[in-house]
Design an enzyme around this catalytic site. Structure first.
Site, PDB file in Angstrom:
ATOM      1  N   ARG A  63      29.718  13.596 -42.584  1.00 22.50           N
ATOM      2  CA  ARG A  63      30.044  14.891 -43.177  1.00 22.50           C
ATOM      3  C   ARG A  63      30.531  14.655 -44.596  1.00 22.50           C
ATOM      4  NH1 ARG A  63      34.353  13.351 -44.855  1.00 22.50           N
ATOM      5  NH2 ARG A  63      34.694  15.438 -45.660  1.00 22.50           N
ATOM      6  N   GLY A  64      30.611  15.760 -45.331  1.00 16.10           N
ATOM      7  CA  GLY A  64      30.945  15.646 -46.753  1.00 16.10           C
ATOM      8  C   GLY A  64      29.685  15.935 -47.541  1.00 16.10           C
ATOM      9  N   ALA A  65      29.725  16.905 -48.449  1.00 16.35           N
ATOM     10  CA  ALA A  65      28.496  17.377 -49.095  1.00 16.35           C
ATOM     11  C   ALA A  65      27.597  16.262 -49.627  1.00 16.35           C
ATOM     12  CB  ALA A  65      28.871  18.374 -50.199  1.00 16.35           C
ATOM     13  N   ARG A 106      22.855  21.921 -41.555  1.00 12.73           N
ATOM     14  CA  ARG A 106      24.080  22.618 -41.980  1.00 12.73           C
ATOM     15  C   ARG A 106      23.720  23.454 -43.214  1.00 12.73           C
ATOM     16  NH1 ARG A 106      29.455  19.191 -42.575  1.00 12.73           N
ATOM     17  NH2 ARG A 106      30.454  21.219 -42.216  1.00 12.73           N
ATOM     18  N   GLN A 209      40.148  16.950 -41.259  1.00 12.31           N
ATOM     19  CA  GLN A 209      39.632  15.923 -42.173  1.00 12.31           C
ATOM     20  C   GLN A 209      40.765  15.304 -42.998  1.00 12.31           C
ATOM     21  OE1 GLN A 209      38.186  18.916 -41.682  1.00 12.31           O
ATOM     22  NE2 GLN A 209      35.974  18.877 -42.065  1.00 12.31           N
ATOM     23  N   ASP A 250      31.307  22.229 -51.884  1.00 10.01           N
ATOM     24  CA  ASP A 250      30.033  22.112 -51.164  1.00 10.01           C
ATOM     25  C   ASP A 250      28.913  22.825 -51.897  1.00 10.01           C
ATOM     26  OD1 ASP A 250      32.349  21.903 -49.074  1.00 10.01           O
ATOM     27  OD2 ASP A 250      30.608  20.916 -48.183  1.00 10.01           O
ATOM     28  N   ASN A 260      34.048  25.702 -50.568  1.00 12.05           N
ATOM     29  CA  ASN A 260      34.650  24.449 -50.104  1.00 12.05           C
ATOM     30  C   ASN A 260      35.259  24.690 -48.735  1.00 12.05           C
ATOM     31  OD1 ASN A 260      35.221  21.630 -50.815  1.00 12.05           O
ATOM     32  ND2 ASN A 260      37.374  22.244 -50.727  1.00 12.05           N
ATOM     33  N   LYS A 261      35.840  23.633 -48.167  1.00  9.55           N
ATOM     34  CA  LYS A 261      36.427  23.715 -46.833  1.00  9.55           C
ATOM     35  C   LYS A 261      37.357  24.914 -46.675  1.00  9.55           C
ATOM     36  CE  LYS A 261      35.523  21.758 -44.278  1.00  9.55           C
ATOM     37  NZ  LYS A 261      34.404  22.207 -43.422  1.00  9.55           N
TER      38      LYS A 261
END
Ligand SMILES: CSC[C@H]1O[C@H](OP(=O)(O)O)[C@H](O)[C@@H]1O
Length: 358
Positions: A63-65, A106, A209, A250, A260-261
């Site tokens: 995970r993580g853009a 995603r 996270q 993201d 973003n998150k």
């Protein structure tokens, strides 16, 4: 003053900071550090097929853009090798369905679609060596991301006055990229240069996270960090211990709005109220000039069970419903600086974004 004050720029060894590699191409399979198991187990999942990579992206194994884009690029390589073995050059038109399955893994991080577009660009000019050309492109995407992160680290750290305290959200480190990190790269550079004296990390419910990944990464580097509950962020800002909130992204739109998150938007509101500056750090592969503004971004909603249970154990009464959007959008007018490897956009708006990204 925390322990961070003892770190000097001369201590700054990029390789020392890049010891965590979430993505490993073995030449035959893609090994992905299973981030669902961190910090208590360092275990790599072996992906031998494109669909295994798509499943790993959807399940947040990786995970993580930027890391999602890099993994998808290797997923295309796996699909190409499999189809080429069975069909030779006739495999080329058969690849597109595999790319679409990767893209569907995603929706919010534009890096996924961006990486697939890079791989399609190779296919558009492919010769007999198209499989090899795809592998070279995946290597290039990974190499460019690492270089971008190191450059952004320096650009972002230069904005931070000596002795500052910072708060970060989610995980934007080596685990979310090709190495070094985006927002966490700025924090690494800022600590090493003595600009950052104190680091706070939000736990980042519901996937944690921050609690499971960010403070673990910083601990591996010997960087002193303090974990806070997400709900403590505004109170922390009120105490005057942080001068910057530094986050990743993201998808950054043409007007500077940034997805973003979940939880980032309320950090930006609290930061503005308390006179804390707000920095978004992301490579240009996260900038989406084709999307005019934030309300057009698809926000991923994940299984409510991620809220209702913790490590598989239900923590909420049966029958309770939950809503689980995992991203939100911070409007550009709450952002003081967007840091990319192409440069810094201060007080971002459509005109200033166009000046840098065309
Ligand atoms: C440099 S990572 C960017 C971004 O990706 C994370 O989301 P997720 O953990 O769901 O993949 C988070 O929003 C980070 O800020």
């Amino acid at each position: 003053m925390t322990d961070n004050a003892r770190m000097k720029t001369s201590d700054f060894d990029f390789d020392r900071y890049d010891h965590v590699r979430p993505i490993r191409w073995t030449g035959d399979v893609l090994e992905l550090l299973d981030q669902r198991k961190l910090p208590f187990a360092v275990d790599y999942a072996r992906c031998a097929t494109c669909d295994a990579v798509a499943a790993a992206i959807h399940s947040l194994t990786v995970r993580g853009a930027p890391a999602i884009g890099i993994a998808a690029a290797w997923g295309v390589v796996l699909a190409a090798r499999s189809l080429h073995a069975a069909n030779g050059l006739a495999a080329l038109p058969l690849l597109e369905p595999a790319l679409q399955r990767l893209n569907a893994a995603r929706p919010t991080a534009v890096n996924l679609a961006w990486a697939l577009a890079r791989m399609r660009g190779v296919l558009a000019h492919a010769g007999a060596d198209w499989c090899e050309a795809l592998e070279q492109e995946a290597h290039a995407i990974e190499r460019e991301d690492l270089a971008a992160n190191r450059h952004m680290g320096a650009l972002g750290a230069a904005l931070i006055a000596a002795g500052s305290g910072v708060l970060t959200h989610c995980n934007t480190g080596s685990l979310a990229t090709a190495g070094f990190g985006t927002a966490l790269g700025v924090i690494r550079a800022g600590v090493a240069q003595g600009a950052i004296a104190q680091v706070f990390a939000g736990e980042t419910r519901p996937w944690n996270q921050g609690a499971r990944l960010t403070v673990w990464e910083l601990q591996q580097d010997g960087i002193d960090a303090t974990l806070i509950a997400d709900s403590a962020a505004a109170h922390l800002m009120k105490t005057g211990q942080v001068q910057w909130v530094i986050v990743g992204a993201d998808r950054i739109c043409a007007n500077g709005d940034a997805a973003n998150k979940i939880g980032t938007y309320q950090l930006a509101i609290a930061a503005r109220h308390h006179g804390v500056k707000f920095m978004v750090v992301a490579p240009s592969s996260t900038v989406d000039m084709a999307t005019a503004s934030g309300e057009l971004i698809e926000i991923e909603e994940r299984d409510p069970a991620e809220l209702l249970a913790f490590r598989g154990k239900r923590v909420v009464a049966e029958g309770v419903r939950a809503w689980n959007p995992v991203f939100d959008v911070t409007p550009h007018d709450l952002i003081d600086a967007i840091v990319t490897e192409k440069g810094v956009v201060e007080r971002p708006d459509a005109q200033r974004m166009r000046a840098l990204f065309g």
